[in-house]
Write an enzyme that holds these catalytic residues in place. Sequence first.
Site, PDB file in Angstrom:
ATOM      1  N   CYS B 103      -6.124 -20.892  -1.715  1.00 50.87           N
ATOM      2  CA  CYS B 103      -6.990 -19.705  -1.762  1.00 50.87           C
ATOM      3  C   CYS B 103      -8.069 -19.912  -2.812  1.00 50.87           C
ATOM      4  CB  CYS B 103      -6.194 -18.446  -2.118  1.00 50.87           C
ATOM      5  SG  CYS B 103      -4.604 -18.280  -1.298  1.00 50.87           S
ATOM      6  N   CYS B 106     -11.509 -21.631  -2.157  1.00 48.20           N
ATOM      7  CA  CYS B 106     -12.619 -20.843  -1.599  1.00 48.20           C
ATOM      8  C   CYS B 106     -12.990 -19.639  -2.464  1.00 48.20           C
ATOM      9  CB  CYS B 106     -12.271 -20.349  -0.204  1.00 48.20           C
ATOM     10  SG  CYS B 106     -12.182 -21.672   1.019  1.00 48.20           S
ATOM     11  N   HIS B 107     -11.965 -18.982  -3.026  1.00 50.86           N
ATOM     12  CA  HIS B 107     -12.216 -17.694  -3.706  1.00 50.86           C
ATOM     13  C   HIS B 107     -12.264 -17.793  -5.227  1.00 50.86           C
ATOM     14  CE1 HIS B 107     -11.688 -15.439   0.040  1.00 50.86           C
ATOM     15  NE2 HIS B 107     -10.603 -16.138   0.287  1.00 50.86           N
ATOM     16  N   CYS B 203       5.652  13.289   8.880  1.00 49.50           N
ATOM     17  CA  CYS B 203       5.401  12.922   7.485  1.00 49.50           C
ATOM     18  C   CYS B 203       5.088  14.189   6.688  1.00 49.50           C
ATOM     19  CB  CYS B 203       4.203  11.980   7.390  1.00 49.50           C
ATOM     20  SG  CYS B 203       4.199  10.612   8.563  1.00 49.50           S
ATOM     21  N   CYS B 206       7.894  16.490   5.239  1.00 52.45           N
ATOM     22  CA  CYS B 206       8.501  16.086   3.972  1.00 52.45           C
ATOM     23  C   CYS B 206       7.471  16.022   2.844  1.00 52.45           C
ATOM     24  CB  CYS B 206       9.202  14.728   4.125  1.00 52.45           C
ATOM     25  SG  CYS B 206      10.769  14.875   5.028  1.00 52.45           S
ATOM     26  N   CYS B 248      10.966   5.611   6.722  1.00 52.50           N
ATOM     27  CA  CYS B 248      10.822   7.068   6.842  1.00 52.50           C
ATOM     28  C   CYS B 248      10.966   7.513   8.305  1.00 52.50           C
ATOM     29  CB  CYS B 248       9.496   7.531   6.235  1.00 52.50           C
ATOM     30  SG  CYS B 248       9.554   7.643   4.419  1.00 52.50           S
TER      31      CYS B 248
END
Lengths: 166, 287
Positions: B103, B106-107, B203, B206, B248
């Site tokens: 990585c 390139c970065h 969702c 809760c 969940c």
Amino acid sequence: MPVRGGQMRHILVLTVVAAGLGAPAMAEILPGDVPWAEDGSIARSLTGAPGNAEEGKVVMTTNALGNCVACHAVQAMPEVPFQGNIGPQLDGAADRWTEAQLRGIVVDAKHTFPDSFMPGMYKVGPFIRPGVAYTAKPPEKPEDIMPILSAQQVEDVVAYLMTLRE
Amino acid sequence: MKLHHVVKAATVLAASLALTAARADPVRDDPLVVNGEQELATQAPAPDHLGGALGDTVYSGWLFRDTDTRAMQKDDFDNPMFLFVDAGLEAWETPEGTAGKSCADCHNAIEDSMKGLRARLPRVNAGGELWSLENHVNDCRTNRMGAEAWGWNSQEMKNMTAAIGLQSRGMPVAVQIDGEAAPFWEKGKEMYYTRYGQLEMSCANCHEDNFGNNIRSDHLSQGQVNGFPLYRLKDQGAVSTHQRFVGCIRDTRGVPFEPGSQEFRELELYVASRGNGLAVETPAVRH
């Protein structure tokens, strides 16, 4: 092979005995056949018999069963830890509701309180993306979606709720 | 150092299980200062798009956890996620795949090139697709490094997303919800209010209607995603955003969507937007 009278009688007797031992009587009302009244109450016992309040208390406090205390506090059970505070406290429920109304709330509270957060305890659908219990797996056949409580357990819970007077 | 982390995690887990009650509203008087120097905003004015659904304030999930768990996130040395961050930083420098590149090739420095990225994801890419951080990572691996894609919930992926996410720690979450993001955001919103599973719970049931309340021993938060990937004491490991969504929905007796699915990326965008303004806490600690 033709069955002779004597043998047939034996088979019948055996069946009846087995049914007697295995509890649920024949008159049990299935989740799809619940005789709802307009106001969300259910007058008839789902089993045709009264429930057992002691058993009902076990159902209400066991995670894998009703787990009612996940959302409701019940001061009449001070020994039960971690009672939730999502729904109303249940003490005095029998002063506020009739037996028929309490049965309706336990079977499927949405008939009494539209949009309620409370899950239907004796209901098998329709649901959105139902799984088989907590497996996260879809049902292979409709019967794989079982009601959370049996008819007997609902009656036991109702019997316990009827003891909650203030 | 590794052993130190593990032992500490186990002790705190035991302690938090033994605690009988941490039942209350969000903690309001405990600033989240990490390493004694950087304060992270654990509250923010609720974004306008919520229309008051969460009142006027959004709260980090950190404020709903008990004192011991909160303390673990205040010091990187006590935060077990830093084992994984370290592994991610190492992977950043390690060449892999047929192109023989890392990585970093390139970065360059992760501290510079990845700063701020976590706060803006998921977002729509140049091809018009909604991408989470994991998509970007795998895009580099497969198209630029000639390496195998990592599994969405693999340890390698969580190490890398934790290391990248850390570079935005303290920056306000600021995902785009309008323009080309709007259709994805709308779908995520619809999902957020859909009542899944045999328990018929959304969702919002809760995390909007009941945050601050207790379901049995669980103290409900607003279900914000600003701390992911995070360390979950209960699982003794790192948990990704989509892994939490799976849990969940499973808990509603429902069938979750797949980690990395279109649906979960849309849900992630919507949930992230509910926390616009909260500080990125990656890598957080929860129990």
